[in-house]
Design a protein around this motif. Structure first.
Motif, mmCIF file in Angstrom:
data_model
loop_
_atom_site.group_PDB
_atom_site.id
_atom_site.type_symbol
_atom_site.label_atom_id
_atom_site.label_comp_id
_atom_site.label_asym_id
_atom_site.label_seq_id
_atom_site.Cartn_x
_atom_site.Cartn_y
_atom_site.Cartn_z
ATOM 1 N N ILE A 142 11.013 -44.979 -3.899
ATOM 2 C CA ILE A 142 11.728 -44.910 -2.618
ATOM 3 C C ILE A 142 12.325 -43.518 -2.416
ATOM 4 N N SER A 143 12.828 -42.920 -3.501
ATOM 5 C CA SER A 143 13.394 -41.576 -3.400
ATOM 6 C C SER A 143 12.346 -40.580 -2.910
ATOM 7 N N GLN A 144 11.118 -40.719 -3.372
ATOM 8 C CA GLN A 144 10.057 -39.814 -2.935
ATOM 9 C C GLN A 144 9.839 -39.914 -1.428
ATOM 10 N N GLY A 152 11.110 -19.068 -7.586
ATOM 11 C CA GLY A 152 10.743 -18.825 -8.970
ATOM 12 C C GLY A 152 11.546 -19.651 -9.945
ATOM 13 N N LEU A 153 12.858 -19.793 -9.694
ATOM 14 C CA LEU A 153 13.699 -20.555 -10.614
ATOM 15 C C LEU A 153 13.522 -22.062 -10.444
ATOM 16 N N VAL A 154 13.173 -22.501 -9.245
ATOM 17 C CA VAL A 154 12.889 -23.918 -9.046
ATOM 18 C C VAL A 154 11.598 -24.316 -9.759
ATOM 19 N N SER A 155 10.646 -23.395 -9.787
ATOM 20 C CA SER A 155 9.317 -23.757 -10.279
ATOM 21 C C SER A 155 8.987 -23.251 -11.678
ATOM 22 N N LYS A 156 9.578 -22.122 -12.100
ATOM 23 C CA LYS A 156 9.080 -21.480 -13.318
ATOM 24 C C LYS A 156 10.160 -21.081 -14.325
ATOM 25 N N ARG A 157 11.353 -21.615 -14.227
ATOM 26 C CA ARG A 157 12.372 -21.231 -15.213
ATOM 27 C C ARG A 157 11.997 -21.788 -16.595
ATOM 28 N N PRO A 158 12.583 -21.233 -17.673
ATOM 29 C CA PRO A 158 12.242 -21.700 -19.026
ATOM 30 C C PRO A 158 12.412 -23.206 -19.171
ATOM 31 N N VAL A 165 10.246 -28.965 -1.618
ATOM 32 C CA VAL A 165 11.247 -29.633 -0.797
ATOM 33 C C VAL A 165 10.911 -31.110 -0.593
ATOM 34 N N CYS A 166 9.659 -31.479 -0.765
ATOM 35 C CA CYS A 166 9.244 -32.869 -0.590
ATOM 36 C C CYS A 166 8.896 -33.535 -1.925
ATOM 37 N N ASN A 167 9.449 -33.031 -2.999
ATOM 38 C CA ASN A 167 9.154 -33.557 -4.326
ATOM 39 C C ASN A 167 10.448 -33.997 -4.991
ATOM 40 N N THR A 168 10.619 -35.286 -5.175
ATOM 41 C CA THR A 168 11.871 -35.787 -5.738
ATOM 42 C C THR A 168 12.079 -35.354 -7.183
ATOM 43 N N LEU A 169 11.006 -34.971 -7.870
ATOM 44 C CA LEU A 169 11.133 -34.496 -9.249
ATOM 45 C C LEU A 169 11.545 -33.023 -9.306
ATOM 46 N N ARG A 170 11.416 -32.310 -8.188
ATOM 47 C CA ARG A 170 11.722 -30.879 -8.148
ATOM 48 C C ARG A 170 13.017 -30.550 -7.410
ATOM 49 N N GLU A 206 25.358 -34.139 -17.156
ATOM 50 C CA GLU A 206 24.250 -34.876 -17.766
ATOM 51 C C GLU A 206 22.906 -34.441 -17.189
ATOM 52 N N LYS A 207 22.867 -34.195 -15.886
ATOM 53 C CA LYS A 207 21.617 -33.729 -15.277
ATOM 54 C C LYS A 207 21.271 -32.324 -15.773
ATOM 55 N N CYS A 208 22.275 -31.484 -15.972
ATOM 56 C CA CYS A 208 22.025 -30.161 -16.545
ATOM 57 C C CYS A 208 21.486 -30.284 -17.970
ATOM 58 N N ALA A 209 22.002 -31.250 -18.715
ATOM 59 C CA ALA A 209 21.531 -31.454 -20.089
ATOM 60 C C ALA A 209 20.048 -31.808 -20.118
ATOM 61 N N LEU A 210 19.557 -32.398 -19.024
ATOM 62 C CA LEU A 210 18.140 -32.751 -18.924
ATOM 63 C C LEU A 210 17.293 -31.613 -18.364
ATOM 64 N N GLY A 211 17.947 -30.486 -18.042
ATOM 65 C CA GLY A 211 17.212 -29.342 -17.516
ATOM 66 C C GLY A 211 16.959 -29.400 -16.028
ATOM 67 N N HIS A 212 17.720 -30.221 -15.295
ATOM 68 C CA HIS A 212 17.491 -30.396 -13.867
ATOM 69 C C HIS A 212 18.187 -29.305 -13.047
#
Length: 336
Positions: free
Chosen positions: A96-98, A128-134, A163-168, A213-219
């Motif tokens: 549903i989030s997607q 670049g940071l949304v898509s390719k950060r470490p 912008v249309c990707n709930t995982l990103r 917690e979301k930062c701990a997951l790398g989000h």
């Protein structure tokens, strides 16, 4: 029995990542010297009279209004049930989030790109940071807040695949008394990856815990450190919640400051709150801030937590000042 889902990071030892492994000794020495200078300034300021000492000591810093919980804060709708759903999203939630993220993302892109004229400076930094950060390294974007449409509107400048990707797309805090006033609104914003924050009860609340917690997951987490829509556009002391997120994240996030002008013309802060056409918006993406060594030095020197949060937030405040001057000039040139 109440169970705390988030345990404060153990004097929050940072986990090594690609940034810390490649940090040169000269940079580490420079960061350490900077911390020592800040602490020396603090000690000096404490000796300049009782009044100033009252304002600057760590004990009184912890009594800042943003750290206490006033009994007068009204919570019109119970939001306790929301946090478990955001901590452990189900497969149905992702589905549903997607749908919600796609609809909102396309709408935001239509408003900013087609309805209005938006110019983005240094867009490649954000993309670049949304898509390719470490891998595993969180991203915390921070920006000024001029309009209720800042989020999600600003993300309309991103490519559709993000912008249309709930995982990103980002996690973002949203005011409990505006976005979470009933179960229907709450479900919509839950699926939009919004975290209810109660303004006025301080940094120790579930919204900040969940951001850590979301930062701990790398989000990716977005924060409006002004804490509200700044309708007067005056310079405001930034809230220390962002300092706590950065300080207590097991992996120190990359901080990306942003400044924008013109969003309050796209959606004015006066009734009837209708989106406008043919307005000019300027979005300026600043230089990423890597505070890994700076934060680690604060911990190594056992700087009191309220002081550490303030020093980290001050770094963002300084970046905002420079970025604001630059963006206002760019916006003036766009409107010539």
């Amino acid at each position: 029995m109440v169970v705390n889902h988030y345990v404060q990071a153990p004097e929050a030892r940072t986990l090594p990542d690609e940034r810390s492994l490649s940090s040169p000794p000269q940079k580490q020495q420079q960061q350490q010297k900077q911390v020592e200078e800040l602490l020396c300034e603090q000690v000096t300021s404490q000796s300049q009279g009782d009044q100033q000492q009252k304002q600057e000591t760590p004990e009184n810093l912890s009594k800042d209004p943003s750290l206490t919980m006033p009994s007068s804060v009204d919570v019109p709708f119970n939001i306790d049930w929301i946090f478990p759903k955001l901590r452990q999203p189900s497969k149905l939630w992702y589905f549903i989030s997607q749908i919600v993220i796609t609809a909102v993302g396309l709408f935001s892109k239509f408003v900013l790109v087609f309805m209005n004229r938006t110019r983005v400076h240094n867009k490649e930094r954000l993309v670049g940071l949304v898509s390719k950060r470490p891998k595993g390294v969180p991203l915390v974007t921070v920006s000024n807040h001029q309009s209720c449409f800042d989020d999600p509107g600003l993300w309309g400048v991103l490519p559709v695949r993000y912008v249309c990707n709930t995982l990103r797309i980002r996690w973002s805090m949203a005011a409990h008394d505006i976005c979470f006033t009933n179960k229907y609104h709450s479900w919509f914003f839950i699926y939009g990856k919004c975290i209810p924050v109660i303004r006025g009860i301080g940094v120790y609340q579930e919204a900040i815990n969940l951001c850590i917690e979301k930062c701990a997951l790398g989000h990716w987490v977005h924060v409006f450190p002004e804490g509200k829509v700044n309708m007067t556009k005056e310079e405001m002391r930034l809230k220390w919640g962002v300092g706590r997120i950065i300080y207590e994240s097991p992996k120190i996030p990359i901080i990306l400051p942003m400044w924008h002008e013109g969003m309050d013309e796209v959606l004015p802060n006066v009734e009837p709150y209708v989106l406008k056409w043919r307005k000019r918006v300027t979005l300026n993406i600043g230089q990423p801030l890597d505070l890994t060594d700076f934060v680690q030095d604060l911990k190594n020197q056992q700087v009191p937590e309220p002081m550490a949060r303030k020093l980290i937030t001050d770094k963002i405040q300084d970046a905002f000042r420079e970025l604001r001057v630059e963006t206002e000039e760019l916006h003036r040139q766009q409107n010539k």
